[in-house]
Design an enzyme around this catalytic site. Structure first.
Site, PDB file in Angstrom:
ATOM      1  CE  LYS A  84      -5.716   5.348  -4.750  1.00  0.00           C
ATOM      2  NZ  LYS A  84      -4.867   4.574  -5.193  1.00  0.00           N
ATOM      3  CD  GLU A 107     -10.417   6.304  10.994  1.00  0.00           C
ATOM      4  OE1 GLU A 107      -9.809   6.508  11.490  1.00  0.00           O
ATOM      5  OE2 GLU A 107     -11.743   7.227  11.333  1.00  0.00           O
ATOM      6  CB  CYS A 165      -3.676   2.444  11.651  1.00  0.00           C
ATOM      7  SG  CYS A 165      -4.696   1.684  11.621  1.00  0.00           S
ATOM      8  CD  GLU A 178       1.447   4.170  11.662  1.00  0.00           C
ATOM      9  OE1 GLU A 178       2.139   4.960  10.103  1.00  0.00           O
ATOM     10  OE2 GLU A 178       1.015   4.128  12.255  1.00  0.00           O
TER      11      GLU A 178
END
Ligand code: NAD
Length: 486
Positions: A182, A257, A291, A391
């Site tokens: 997905k 992750e 990331c 982040e």
């Protein structure tokens, strides 16, 4: 089969309402239309149709049906399949790159030089690992056997769409696990193209399945599905935690992750003229939407002014603009929600009292339309500020000053994340010692070349498990001990 860019893109778009299940494109049962928007223009590129639980059930059943034969398939067959997939990605590199530019605003030069070849590299790595892998080893009279874990569900994000897909699909197929993928609903065109590549490569029916849709519908359905043995997600911490919760009652393996806030420690003896420009560009690569982007530059207080001047100079040379143009370094932010987040965090930095070295709120001059952000560098940042802790996932770099190396290490580790890390210094012994004290899954010393075999993953809240290379491959394997084997 060679296809032109237009042909291949059109072919992918024609399947916007389909899932790929059991070796064929099939219309999804769902009716929710999910727009794919070009972030450079706001134009509607395509509308995919979101899958439902029923679509997922069909895909999982196809994967489950394929599992016994695929798990037992000769290594040579899986190698040949991966080699055909690898060759087709390279053959169709241009349409894949064009689609990335359309659906997430990747600068075309970056899509060609990084997104697509690195995606192909993950397939090559899976080939290399599988070719030499010992599935049965002996420990005295006990055999240690590695077997595919079963049906793997794979959930991927929008920021490196194709790259994240191959980082999961290639090792899963190498291991003998049928997959249900997905991809992100925000940039799904590459996934449609990749599915066509797997089809054209002649994957056995049911070995690769794709169901488009939202995280809350298809993604959550995967996490809870009783017939899925493992789920691997790359995405936000929010989604990663929800997947783990959803998966708990079926005790499936979960690999995550997730986010990062990676430090870049410039030691006092670093080559600042080299380290600062490379550090800024590493932070802003892919418009900062990576990331493991090193978005916290941790520098000796005595060198602060020099670092700021070098950072400003570097940013001045960046070309922000139309991602379809060759000369563009940074295209737009990939989607509306992310653009809003980046703008809010730049405003937050100003509110917290950080000082702008360059950039700031709003759009760059001459780019009033499209989701363009100004590459922004903040100085006078303290580790406690939100812009140093959260982040941002955009072209925003914070510079934090330190007084001694122990303090630099403490700042580097002062985060809930632990994904990437960088150290710059000419005394390699000192750089190594600092690298070993940084609590992250990867540390890069002096900007080395990318190593696609190096394990990648997070300490702390950056995730669980590893991707790439032998470590990524082994996530898809169970370990069986057979005592008395010899
Ligand atoms: P996101 O979490 O919004 O979406 C990622 C994927 O998870 C999408 O496919 C989405 O549909 C799905 N999802 C969302 N909610 C879900 C749920 N409840 N259950 C199951 N699936 C769900 O993240 P994003 O905005 O697409 O990606 C950006 C994030 O991904 C950033 O935090 C970034 O750091 C992280 N990321 C991590 C890595 C890594 O390797 N560690 C790599 C790239 C991106």
């Amino acid at each position: 089969m060679n296809v032109s860019t237009d042909q291949f893109l059109q072919q992918a778009m024609a399947h916007a309402g389909d899932a790929y299940i059991g070796g064929a494109w099939v219309p999804v049962a769902g009716s929710e239309r999910l727009p794919v928007i070009n972030p450079a223009t706001g134009a509607l590129v395509a509308e995919i149709v979101g899958g439902t639980g029923a679509d997922l059930d069909r895909a999982v059943a196809a994967a489950r049906g394929a599992f016994p034969a695929f798990a037992a398939s000769p290594v040579a067959d899986r190698l040949a399949l991966l080699e055909r997939i690898h060759a087709l990605i390279l053959q169709r590199a241009e349409p894949l790159a064009q689609a990335l530019t359309l659906e997430m605003g990747a600068a075309i030069s970056h899509a060609r030089a990084a997104h697509v070849p690195f995606a192909a590299a993950h397939v090559q790595v899976a080939i290399d690992v599988l070719r030499d892998y010992e599935f049965l080893t002996m420990r005295g009279t006990t055999a240690i056997v590695r077997e595919p874990i079963g049906v793997a569900a794979l959930i991927t994000p929008w920021n490196w769409p194709l790259y994240q897909i191959t980082a999961k699909v290639a090792p899963a197929l190498a291991a003998g696990c049928p997959v249900v993928l997905k991809p992100s609903e925000l940039s799904p065109l590459n996934a449609l193209m990749f599915a066509q590549i797997v089809h054209d490569a002649g994957a056995p029916a049911g070995v690769f399945n794709l169901v488009n849709g939202t995280g809350s519908e298809v993604g959550a359905g995967m996490a809870a599905h009783p017939d899925i043995d493992m789920i691997s997600i790359t995405g936000s911490n929010r989604a990663g935690a929800l997947v783990a919760q959803g998966a708990a009652s079926t005790v499936k393996r979960v690999t995550q992750e997730l986010g990062g806030k990676s430090p870049n420690v410039l030691l006092p003896d670093a080559d600042f003229e080299r380290a600062v420009p490379l550090g800024v560009m590493a932070a802003f690569r892919n418009v900062g939407q990576s990331c493991s982007a090193p978005t916290r530059m941790i520098v000796p207080r005595a060198r602060l002014a020099q670092v700021e001047a070098l950072a400003r100079q570097t940013v001045e040379a960046i070309v922000v603009g139309d991602p379809a143009q060759e000369a563009t370094t940074l295209g737009p932010i990939a989607n509306h929600a992310q653009f809003g987040r980046v703008q809010a965090m730049i405003a937050m930095g100003l509110e917290e009292g950080a000082r702008l070295v360059c950039g700031g709120p709003g759009c760059p001059e001459g780019l009033p339309n499209g989701l363009y952000a100004r590459p922004t560098v903040f100085s006078d940042v303290t580790s406690a500020m939100r812009i140093a802790q959260e982040e941002i996932f955009g072209p925003v770099l914070v510079i934090i000053a330190y007084d001694d190396v122990d303090q630099a290490v403490a700042i580097a580790n002062d985060t809930v994340f632990g994904l990437g890390g960088h150290v710059q210094g000419t005394d390699l012994a000192q750089a190594r010692s600092v690298a070993l004290r940084i609590r992250t899954g990867q540390v890069h010393i002096n900007h080395p070349a990318w190593d696609p075999h190096a394990p990648f993953g997070g300490y702390k809240r950056s995730g669980n498990g590893r991707e790439y290379g032998a470590f990524g491959f082994e996530e898809f394997l169970e370990v069986k001990a057979v005592l008395g084997f010899a």
